[in-house]
Motif scaffolding. Structure first.
Motif: not given
Length: 271
Positions: A140-145, A164-170, A196-197, A229-238
């Motif tokens: 249950q970890v998300t890999i992001t590219l 395609p996977s919910e655990r493979f994002k940008a 965008l994660f 803000e227009a996205l339906p989800h909240t991306p993490q911001i580092s």
């Protein structure tokens, strides 16, 4: 609640940035294991040190994985095994440190001007990422590219569609886009959309990868945050900077420009 707002830390400034994360009520992105020298030398002792330091840390944790000379699309099978071992080690380190996100670079080379390059670039690494994504799904970890030299979002999206996977994002890096892309940063957000994660937020003057405070440089972020803000989800911001003041300025700017509660400080977080 774990915040979706983080500050990035290097090995050299781990303690001071952990203190900032505590006082600001943010999470922490650990970037101490990107170096091959660390992965070949003292990574086990460093993990143990960080486990102790993070024992009572309530913020979210992410990890930046190896990227130096690490190309999953290499034609050389022996080299690919080395890259695979590096990346798997980073995923295991992330697991030990409680990281829910691990960032890797996509490594698309825009200087190769050949009609077959994009398809072969994707094809040569599908099996590579499937193995890592299987691990991510189990844990249950998300890999992001992350974009580096990519000129537009389509390169990363091509690979995400192939695995395609919910655990493979940008992961979108604002500073890299300012250097290597003509696509406005708010357009990157719109085109990456649901993929965008994770975001690396920093600034520069369009010539060097300076990792400045978001307040300093040629990038302006008002339209960028409106796109978020227009996205339906909240991306993490580092906040991916190297100076303490820049990190604090970045946290302040995100909270000033975005009303999303996931970026707010956790209650009772101050030292």
């Amino acid at each position: 609640m774990s915040s979706s707002l983080l500050v990035s830390t290097q090995r050299e400034n781990f303690d001071s940035f952990l203190s900032i994360a505590r006082s600001q009520g943010t999470g922490l992105e650990i970037q101490s294991f990107t170096s091959p020298e660390v992965l070949d030398d003292n990574w086990k002792s460093l993990v143990k040190t960080y486990e102790k330091r993070l024992k009572d840390f309530e913020g979210g944790v992410s990890l930046h994985g190896a990227f130096y000379d690490s190309f999953p699309h290499t034609r050389d099978k022996r080299l690919k095994r080395i890259v695979r071992d590096r990346y798997m080690r980073c995923l295991e380190i992330g697991k030990r440190l409680g990281a829910r996100t691990v960032v890797f670079h996509a490594h698309f080379n825009p200087f190769i001007k050949h009609s077959t390059y994009i398809n072969s670039w994707v094809r040569r690494q599908v099996d590579f990422w499937k193995e890592l994504v299987d691990f991510a799904e189990r844990e249950q970890v998300t890999i992001t590219l992350e974009n580096l030299w990519e000129e537009n979002p389509s390169m990363i999206q091509s690979l995400l569609r192939a695995v395609p996977s919910e655990r493979f994002k940008a992961c979108f890096d604002t500073g890299h886009a300012n250097l290597f892309s003509r696509v406005p940063i708010e357009q990157w957000v719109k085109e990456l959309g649901k993929d965008l994660f994770h975001v690396h937020l920093h600034n520069n003057h369009g010539e060097m990868d300076e990792h400045l405070s978001p307040r300093n440089g040629t990038l302006k972020f008002e339209k960028f945050f409106k796109a978020l803000e227009a996205l339906p989800h909240t991306p993490q911001i580092s906040i991916e900077v190297y100076e303490e003041k820049a990190a604090e300025e970045g946290v302040e700017m995100v909270r000033a420009l975005s009303p999303r509660p996931d970026y707010a400080a956790r209650s009772g977080s101050a030292d």
